[in-house]
Design a protein around this motif. Structure first.
Motif, mmCIF file in Angstrom:
data_model
loop_
_atom_site.group_PDB
_atom_site.id
_atom_site.type_symbol
_atom_site.label_atom_id
_atom_site.label_comp_id
_atom_site.label_asym_id
_atom_site.label_seq_id
_atom_site.Cartn_x
_atom_site.Cartn_y
_atom_site.Cartn_z
ATOM 1 N N ASP A 572 0.762 -1.102 -0.023
ATOM 2 C CA ASP A 572 0.101 -0.060 0.123
ATOM 3 C C ASP A 572 0.906 1.274 0.150
ATOM 4 N N VAL A 573 1.692 1.268 -0.914
ATOM 5 C CA VAL A 573 2.632 2.506 -1.178
ATOM 6 C C VAL A 573 1.678 3.573 -2.175
ATOM 7 N N THR A 574 2.325 4.666 -2.254
ATOM 8 C CA THR A 574 1.660 5.730 -3.126
ATOM 9 C C THR A 574 2.515 6.730 -3.510
ATOM 10 N N ASP A 575 2.202 7.543 -4.395
ATOM 11 C CA ASP A 575 2.981 8.650 -4.908
ATOM 12 C C ASP A 575 1.961 9.806 -4.438
ATOM 13 N N LEU A 576 2.673 10.984 -4.390
ATOM 14 C CA LEU A 576 2.062 12.216 -3.928
ATOM 15 C C LEU A 576 2.036 13.097 -4.976
ATOM 16 N N ARG A 577 1.061 13.875 -5.289
ATOM 17 C CA ARG A 577 0.930 15.069 -6.487
ATOM 18 C C ARG A 577 0.133 16.027 -5.814
ATOM 19 N N PHE A 578 0.585 17.166 -5.914
ATOM 20 C CA PHE A 578 -0.030 18.470 -5.413
ATOM 21 C C PHE A 578 -0.527 19.060 -6.455
ATOM 22 N N PHE A 579 -1.634 19.686 -6.341
ATOM 23 C CA PHE A 579 -1.999 20.728 -7.452
ATOM 24 C C PHE A 579 -3.175 21.742 -6.736
ATOM 25 N N SER A 580 -3.069 22.914 -7.424
ATOM 26 C CA SER A 580 -4.084 23.862 -6.718
ATOM 27 C C SER A 580 -5.181 24.167 -7.790
ATOM 28 N N LYS A 581 -6.526 24.694 -7.190
ATOM 29 C CA LYS A 581 -7.380 25.013 -7.944
ATOM 30 C C LYS A 581 -8.068 25.941 -7.012
ATOM 31 N N TYR A 582 -8.373 27.301 -7.515
ATOM 32 C CA TYR A 582 -9.052 28.537 -7.022
ATOM 33 C C TYR A 582 -8.224 28.684 -5.781
ATOM 34 N N ASP A 583 -6.949 28.862 -5.832
ATOM 35 C CA ASP A 583 -5.921 29.081 -4.635
ATOM 36 C C ASP A 583 -5.995 28.206 -3.532
ATOM 37 N N VAL A 584 -6.780 27.110 -3.846
ATOM 38 C CA VAL A 584 -6.754 25.938 -2.746
ATOM 39 C C VAL A 584 -5.849 24.777 -3.407
ATOM 40 N N GLU A 585 -4.730 24.576 -2.135
ATOM 41 C CA GLU A 585 -3.983 23.325 -2.578
ATOM 42 C C GLU A 585 -4.786 21.620 -2.282
ATOM 43 N N TYR A 586 -4.445 20.859 -3.168
ATOM 44 C CA TYR A 586 -5.208 19.491 -3.126
ATOM 45 C C TYR A 586 -3.918 18.485 -3.177
ATOM 46 N N LEU A 587 -4.045 17.493 -2.589
ATOM 47 C CA LEU A 587 -3.208 16.264 -2.743
ATOM 48 C C LEU A 587 -3.995 15.031 -3.467
ATOM 49 N N GLN A 588 -3.353 14.634 -4.428
ATOM 50 C CA GLN A 588 -3.805 13.342 -4.974
ATOM 51 C C GLN A 588 -2.757 12.294 -4.609
ATOM 52 N N ASP A 590 -2.890 7.606 -3.382
ATOM 53 C CA ASP A 590 -3.723 6.502 -3.064
ATOM 54 C C ASP A 590 -5.045 6.522 -3.867
ATOM 55 N N GLY A 591 -5.396 7.079 -4.957
ATOM 56 C CA GLY A 591 -6.720 7.094 -5.402
ATOM 57 C C GLY A 591 -7.627 8.006 -5.172
ATOM 58 N N ARG A 592 -7.141 8.854 -3.988
ATOM 59 C CA ARG A 592 -8.042 9.699 -3.405
ATOM 60 C C ARG A 592 -7.565 11.253 -3.552
ATOM 61 N N ILE A 593 -8.518 12.090 -3.514
ATOM 62 C CA ILE A 593 -7.918 13.483 -3.244
ATOM 63 C C ILE A 593 -8.232 14.224 -2.014
ATOM 64 N N TYR A 594 -7.128 14.763 -1.769
ATOM 65 C CA TYR A 594 -7.290 15.436 0.016
ATOM 66 C C TYR A 594 -7.110 16.962 -0.507
ATOM 67 N N ILE A 595 -7.716 17.607 0.369
ATOM 68 C CA ILE A 595 -7.647 19.114 0.492
ATOM 69 C C ILE A 595 -6.823 19.730 1.655
ATOM 70 N N GLY A 596 -6.033 20.376 1.348
ATOM 71 C CA GLY A 596 -5.139 21.333 2.342
ATOM 72 C C GLY A 596 -5.985 22.002 3.657
ATOM 73 N N GLU A 597 -5.183 21.632 4.919
ATOM 74 C CA GLU A 597 -5.882 22.010 5.819
ATOM 75 C C GLU A 597 -6.155 23.475 5.821
ATOM 76 N N GLY A 598 -5.532 24.745 5.112
ATOM 77 C CA GLY A 598 -5.919 25.824 5.157
ATOM 78 C C GLY A 598 -6.990 26.210 4.443
ATOM 79 N N ALA A 599 -7.817 25.108 3.772
ATOM 80 C CA ALA A 599 -9.056 25.346 3.391
ATOM 81 C C ALA A 599 -10.101 24.910 4.384
ATOM 82 N N VAL A 600 -9.618 24.406 5.580
ATOM 83 C CA VAL A 600 -10.422 23.810 6.536
ATOM 84 C C VAL A 600 -10.873 24.645 7.362
#
Length: 694
Positions: A572-588, A590-600
């Motif tokens: 269960d290893v994974t790669d990490l890929r970050f991207f931004s949308k509307y000034d919010v950073e996301y992480l892709q 293990d097949g999921r999309i995660y939102i950065g804590e700055g947007a929480v």
């Protein structure tokens, strides 16, 4: 009654259990009484000491049930018996069913398990040309080189949505391999999803129908079902969670080939008859034998053969100890979902099997208990002379360490994390392992390249393997009080080479260090909300080494898996890929999309507010600020919507999909997540605690 045959096998798992040695062989009646008593004791120990709420077990000998029972507690904590007809999820024991299904197709000549998988699934593709080398055999022995598991929306409450399985090929299309196919075996759930797809493509039948027609009907199984089958869900033994009232809804593991079956202990042992070669009309002797071969020895493997793991085709271990110490061959498979846990042990040459299923606990505990019960049965029937006592230990005696071992100091990685290991003055300090089962401690040099822990149970050494990697090897005798001991040998960490980072790259990752990202594309009725840590990723950046969370940093927004660890810790290893949308950073990852804590953001503290599920369908996470803490939140929940509330320690306060209630007292420094379908609006009202001082 017994088929007595002495076998010489290498033991892969030692479970030495605390049952007193018995002298002369007892009579049949006494044998039954003692085995029943030990089974009851093991069940009570699991319930009293290991977080289990229900246990069911059965032994089948030459086709006949000779022991069947169950024990549990209700919500009030009152002890009760568990019916032999109660159904449990069997988790990864389901892998034996899909493996047998594939081998049935091989028996008919429709599948060659050593042909490329693309022969049967031509639309299977990956972002790594080596995928063309993957064969069905590699899926069954965990050596395909897959990253491991795509879990997103795979286990749901009262919902048999097959989105996870339906998107399997799409998810794999962008994945790479972590190793050469066949190089080594390490547990990979996705392989058995692919195996299910193979069965469906070749048989031209839905997998649930294949099981019903080719397995359940011939064997007379009436309690072996998948979440897609129609059956009385009231027969499922209820799951419970410590912080939530009442019983949990039905858990549907919709990853059928990987871990989706329900059954009973008696029916699992009846299926074991197929796996032991007693039903050649269903599965040939050649296929049964092939499944029991030590496939793990074909690739890179930890040097010590005594181990929980020793893969065959489907089987976790094909030479399970202590049975080999008595000249008895044993094979085993364990299984775990979030709620259910299972263990199957079969003795093919003795024609005996045991299944132990539970709600709560762990398959490790179930295997220990099942071994204890089965050893008692073997002793009482005269097949073994006595049960071996526990292994004992003495504190280590430190010896002078060769300076050459200092070269093993450095940066090491495992799935999800990195660690700096320093070897000096004949000592190495290491953190806890296996979730704390092996405690953090300082190991001292005791000769022959080994460092031993203070109680003598755990030994660390360093292996330079044929693939060019150096691994930190762990050998440990695990102690499960009241259940027994088990010997585990595995690679905990892999030594990593330094990965120098350009200044802009280091700067970008340093901003993420310590930040948490929250999954937004998990359905709100997912069972994973019981364990929110699974849906969060906190970034740990090692600037000196150039790694983050066990991945090798490539550029400002991308890191790739760096570990190739056989046995277990490379799963269960994974790669990490970050991207931004509307000034919010996301992480892709293990097949999921995660939102950065700055947007929480903090939940609105007004008396009435609204949360809208965006067009993406993403869940909305909120913090509980000081003003909202202590207030009673009431949510108007749309048909497909829901929410979960957690305290500061991540413990669920309320999960609406579980409790069917729409209120919660908000804990200080907690979290809330709302989910539903795109466009859903959840109305929130907050009512202050009148006893709280302003």
């Amino acid at each position: 009654m017994w088929k007595r045959r002495t076998l010489t096998v290498m033991a892969a798992l030692l479970l030495v259990l605390p049952v007193a040695e018995v002298g002369a062989q007892a009579s049949k009646g006494e044998a039954e009484d003692l085995t029943i008593r030990v089974a009851q004791e093991m069940a009570e120990t699991l319930v009293d000491d290991y977080g289990v709420t229900g246990v069911q077990y059965a032994i089948r000998d030459e086709g006949t049930i000779v022991l069947s029972g169950g024990f549990g507690v209700n919500e009030a904590g009152n002890k009760k018996s568990v019916s032999k007809d109660a159904m449990f999820g069997i988790g990864s024991v389901s892998k034996m069913y899909v493996t047998a299904a594939a081998m049935m197709l091989a028996d008919t000549g429709k599948v060659d398990i050593d042909q490329p998988l693309t022969t049967y699934i031509p639309d299977f593709k990956m972002a790594d040309d080596r995928y063309k080398q993957i064969t069905p055999r590699m899926l069954m022995n965990h050596s395909a080189g897959l990253y491991g598991s795509h879990y997103k929306n795979g286990i749901l409450f009262d919902d048999n949505d097959t989105e996870n399985y339906d998107r399997l090929l799409e998810n794999l299309r962008t994945d790479k391999l972590k190793s050469e196919p066949g190089e080594y075996s390490v547990y990979a759930n996705d392989g058995f999803q692919l195996l299910q797809l193979l069965v469906e493509r070749v048989s031209r039948m839905p997998y649930s129908d294949f099981l019903e027609q080719k397995v359940s009907a011939p064997l007379g199984l009436t309690s072996t079902k998948t979440p897609l089958d129609e059956f009385n869900r009231g027969r499922l033994y209820p799951g419970r969670f410590p912080s939530l009232p009442g019983k949990l809804p039905a858990e549907n593991a919709n990853i059928l080939g990987t871990g989706g079956l329900y059954s009973t202990a008696e029916e699992v042992t009846l299926f074991a008859d197929v796996l032991m070669g007693n039903r050649p009309d269903l599965l040939s002797e050649a296929s049964v034998s092939a499944m029991q071969q030590p496939e793990y020895r074909k690739g890179i493997w930890v040097k010590d053969e005594r181990n929980i793991f020793g893969y065959g085709l489907g089987w976790d271990s094909v030479d399970l100890a202590p049975f080999g110490d008595y000249g008895i061959k044993a094979v085993t498979k364990g299984g775990d979902t979030l709620i259910y846990h299972s263990a199957l042990i079969a003795l093919p040459d003795n024609d005996v099997s045991i299944a132990l299923l539970s709600s709560g606990g762990s398959s490790l505990y179930n295997t220990a208990a099942a071994t204890n019960i089965l050893l008692t049965y073997l002793k009482e029937t005269g097949d073994i002379p006595a049960i071996h006592p526990d292994v004992t230990f003495t504190p280590p005696v430190q010896e002078a360490m060769p300076d050459s071992l200092k070269a093993y100091s450095g940066l090491y990685g495992t799935a999800g994390s990195t660690l700096r290991i320093t070897i000096d003055n004949g000592e190495v300090a290491l953190p806890g392992m296996l979730g704390g089962i092996i405690p953090g401690q300082t190991f001292v040099y005791t000769g022959e390249g080994e460092f031993t822990g203070k109680d003598g149970r755990t030994v660390i050494s360093f292996d330079e393997q044929a693939n060019g990697h150096t691994y930190a090897r762990v050998k440990s005798v695990l102690e499960f009080p009241g259940l027994g001991q088990s010997v585990l040998a595995y690679y905990e960490w892999q030594k990593l080479e330094k990965n120098p980072l350009a200044r802009p790259v280091a700067k970008a990752w340093k901003k993420r260090d310590g930040k948490t990202y929250y999954a937004v594309d998990e359905k709100i009725n997912s069972a994973f909300y019981l364990s929110p840590a699974v849906l969060m990723k906190t970034i740990s950046f090692d600037e000196q080494g150039g790694y983050a969370n066990g991945t090798k940093i490539v550029d400002e927004s991308h890191a790739v898996n760096a570990v190739e660890i056989p046995v277990m810790n490379g799963r269960d290893v994974t790669d990490l890929r970050f991207f931004s949308k509307y000034d919010v950073e996301y992480l892709q990852a293990d097949g999921r999309i995660y939102i950065g804590e700055g947007a929480v953001k903090p939940i609105c503290e007004g008396a009435v507010s609204f949360v809208t599920i965006p067009a993406s369908g993403h869940a909305r996470w909120f913090k509980i600020g000081e003003g909202a803490a202590g207030q009673t939140m009431k949510v108007h929940v749309p048909k497909h919507g829901g929410f979960a509330v957690y305290d500061a320690n991540g413990m669920p306060v309320n999960i609406s999909a579980v409790t069917s209630t729409n209120t919660a007292i908000l804990p200080e420094d907690g979290l809330i997540v709302f989910g539903g379908r795109a466009g859903d609006i959840l109305k929130i009202t907050l009512k202050p605690d009148k006893t709280k001082k302003s």
